[in-house]
Design an enzyme around this catalytic site. Structure first.
Site, PDB file in Angstrom:
ATOM      1  N   ASP A  94      38.782  23.445  44.435  1.00 24.55           N
ATOM      2  CA  ASP A  94      38.827  22.392  43.428  1.00 24.55           C
ATOM      3  C   ASP A  94      38.072  22.870  42.188  1.00 24.55           C
ATOM      4  O   ASP A  94      36.909  23.296  42.293  1.00 24.55           O
ATOM      5  CB  ASP A  94      38.175  21.113  43.978  1.00 24.55           C
ATOM      6  CG  ASP A  94      37.975  20.054  42.907  1.00 24.55           C
ATOM      7  OD1 ASP A  94      36.979  19.308  43.009  1.00 24.55           O
ATOM      8  OD2 ASP A  94      38.769  20.006  41.959  1.00 24.55           O
ATOM      9  N   ASP A 111      44.419  24.601  32.799  1.00 27.39           N
ATOM     10  CA  ASP A 111      45.876  24.481  32.921  1.00 27.39           C
ATOM     11  C   ASP A 111      46.167  23.592  34.122  1.00 27.39           C
ATOM     12  O   ASP A 111      46.570  24.059  35.190  1.00 27.39           O
ATOM     13  CB  ASP A 111      46.482  25.881  33.104  1.00 27.39           C
ATOM     14  CG  ASP A 111      47.980  25.836  33.357  1.00 27.39           C
ATOM     15  OD1 ASP A 111      48.533  26.828  33.872  1.00 27.39           O
ATOM     16  OD2 ASP A 111      48.596  24.786  33.059  1.00 27.39           O
ATOM     17  N   THR A 166      47.448  19.809  36.145  1.00 24.42           N
ATOM     18  CA  THR A 166      48.443  18.743  36.173  1.00 24.42           C
ATOM     19  C   THR A 166      47.919  17.592  35.318  1.00 24.42           C
ATOM     20  O   THR A 166      46.861  17.698  34.710  1.00 24.42           O
ATOM     21  CB  THR A 166      48.616  18.278  37.637  1.00 24.42           C
ATOM     22  OG1 THR A 166      47.326  18.160  38.245  1.00 24.42           O
ATOM     23  CG2 THR A 166      49.435  19.277  38.438  1.00 24.42           C
TER      24      THR A 166
HETATM   25  N1  SAM Z   1      51.560  23.265  32.643  1.00 28.35           N
HETATM   26  C1  SAM Z   1      51.503  22.289  33.608  1.00 28.35           C
HETATM   27  C2  SAM Z   1      51.321  20.941  32.963  1.00 28.35           C
HETATM   28  O1  SAM Z   1      51.056  20.919  31.771  1.00 28.35           O
HETATM   29  O2  SAM Z   1      51.506  19.932  33.601  1.00 28.35           O
HETATM   30  C3  SAM Z   1      50.439  22.641  34.599  1.00 28.35           C
HETATM   31  C4  SAM Z   1      50.882  23.760  35.397  1.00 28.35           C
HETATM   32  S1  SAM Z   1      49.817  24.347  36.639  1.00 28.35           S
HETATM   33  C5  SAM Z   1      50.977  24.655  37.860  1.00 28.35           C
HETATM   34  C6  SAM Z   1      48.906  22.976  37.237  1.00 28.35           C
HETATM   35  C7  SAM Z   1      48.069  23.346  38.445  1.00 28.35           C
HETATM   36  O3  SAM Z   1      46.854  22.588  38.466  1.00 28.35           O
HETATM   37  C8  SAM Z   1      48.759  23.046  39.789  1.00 28.35           C
HETATM   38  O4  SAM Z   1      49.035  24.264  40.451  1.00 28.35           O
HETATM   39  C9  SAM Z   1      47.749  22.186  40.552  1.00 28.35           C
HETATM   40  O5  SAM Z   1      47.707  22.461  41.923  1.00 28.35           O
HETATM   41  C10 SAM Z   1      46.451  22.563  39.824  1.00 28.35           C
HETATM   42  N2  SAM Z   1      45.370  21.589  39.989  1.00 28.35           N
HETATM   43  C11 SAM Z   1      45.459  20.234  39.972  1.00 28.35           C
HETATM   44  N3  SAM Z   1      44.244  19.688  40.179  1.00 28.35           N
HETATM   45  C12 SAM Z   1      43.369  20.721  40.345  1.00 28.35           C
HETATM   46  C13 SAM Z   1      41.960  20.804  40.585  1.00 28.35           C
HETATM   47  N4  SAM Z   1      41.217  19.696  40.720  1.00 28.35           N
HETATM   48  N5  SAM Z   1      41.401  22.035  40.656  1.00 28.35           N
HETATM   49  C14 SAM Z   1      42.153  23.162  40.506  1.00 28.35           C
HETATM   50  N6  SAM Z   1      43.502  23.155  40.298  1.00 28.35           N
HETATM   51  C15 SAM Z   1      44.088  21.942  40.209  1.00 28.35           C
END
Ligand code: SAM
Length: 288
Positions: free
Chosen positions: A145, A163, A165
């Site tokens: 996380d 980057d 979600t």
């Molecule tokens: N470009 C995209 C958007 O603007 O919506 C985002 C793409 S990237 C794939 C988003 C990533 O953030 C996902 O793989 C997700 O698993 C990750 N993510 C979400 N919450 C997170 C957290 N608390 N810590 C680390 N990664 C996280």
């Protein structure tokens, strides 16, 4: 289609907003199942190529990801001018790491992604997005996380790129004052924090909230814009926070750094970089 009808099964329908949806036709489906954190779907679309959604929301497509990834990397890296260490929070598709690692002077890239299944599926079913970044010896991939990592990690970074979600589910914690405060503490002198901050026309409150926090934390707090076709609703905002002088760099210096970096881009140029900070009134009103 009357309200009672539903979309055919071969369409991915993104319902991020109450009364605005985006649908992509699926001509081939490679994966659609729940991971530990979210529903992951990977499919082929005739216009956008291989695409990935999380909880139905478009995360990345082969066709338009270059805009988003180039603007969240080359803008802070070339503005700073002497980046050696970068931290990416999220970014499971590997596209952000791809662009960061184009800069040969960068020594270390740490990527903290919460969902290992996203990384595995993007490696196997969307290899064009990461384009080998996961094999680069400078990349340190941590499955964790991002908020917890930011709280516990003691290293300093020249650029931090969030980057993530949207602020729902696992991504929600990455839009909090506490997270932004911890991120600031991980920045080296003159370091820059940039954040995926939604589409202001449809997600205005999200940007206002982040900019309120950035204004309290940083000497220079603003956002810049770029339009990504599959992030529906107009230009996307990227949060920008730094105590350093990076935003004052002129176009001649940016051009020199861009040419010295010798990287191929399809969206980023020094002129596009500077233009992205010119905000229309409906956005500048949101950031106060
Ligand atoms: N470009 C995209 C958007 O603007 O919506 C985002 C793409 S990237 C794939 C988003 C990533 O953030 C996902 O793989 C997700 O698993 C990750 N993510 C979400 N919450 C997170 C957290 N608390 N810590 C680390 N990664 C996280």
């Amino acid at each position: 289609m009357s309200p009672r009808e539903t979309w055919p099964a071969d369409w991915n329908v993104e319902r991020l907003h109450a009364d605005h949806a985006q649908a992509l036709r699926i001509t081939a489906e490679f994966y659609d199942s729940a991971t530990e954190h979210q529903r992951l779907r990977v499919f082929e679309n005739p216009t956008f190529g291989r695409s990935m959604t999380l909880d139905g929301v478009v995360q990345v497509t082969e066709a338009d990801n270059f805009i988003y990834h180039e603007m969240m990397t080359h803008v802070p890296i070339l503005a700073h001018g002497a980046v050696r260490r970068v931290l990416i929070v999220g970014g499971g598709d590997g596209g952000m790491a791809r662009e960061v690692l184009k800069h040969e002077q960068i020594e270390q890239v740490t990527m903290v992604e919460i969902d290992g299944t996203v990384v595995d599926f993007c490696k196997s079913h969307l290899p064009a997005i990461s384009a080998g970044a996961f094999d680069d010896p400078r990349l340190d991939l941590v499955i964790a996380d991002g908020a917890q990592f930011m709280r516990q990690n003691a290293d300093l970074y020249d650029v931090i790129i969030v980057d993530s979600t949207d602020p729902v589910g696992p991504g929600e914690v990455l839009f909090t004052d506490t997270f932004y405060g911890h991120a600031k503490a991980r920045l080296a002198s003159g370091g820059i924090l940039v954040t995926q901050n939604g589409v202001p026309f449809l997600q205005g409150a999200e940007l206002t909230n982040t900019m309120r926090a950035f204004t309290a934390l940083f000497a220079d707090a603003t956002c810049y814009l770029a339009t990504i076709p599959t992030y529906a609703g107009g230009p996307m905002a990227f949060g920008w926070g730094t105590d350093g002088p990076a935003r004052g760099v002129d176009v001649t210096t940016l051009r020199q750094r861009f040419e010295a970096a010798d990287i191929q881009t399809d969206y980023y140029t020094p002129e596009v970089h500077l233009g992205a900070f010119a905000l229309p009134p409906y956005v500048s009103r949101l950031i106060g």
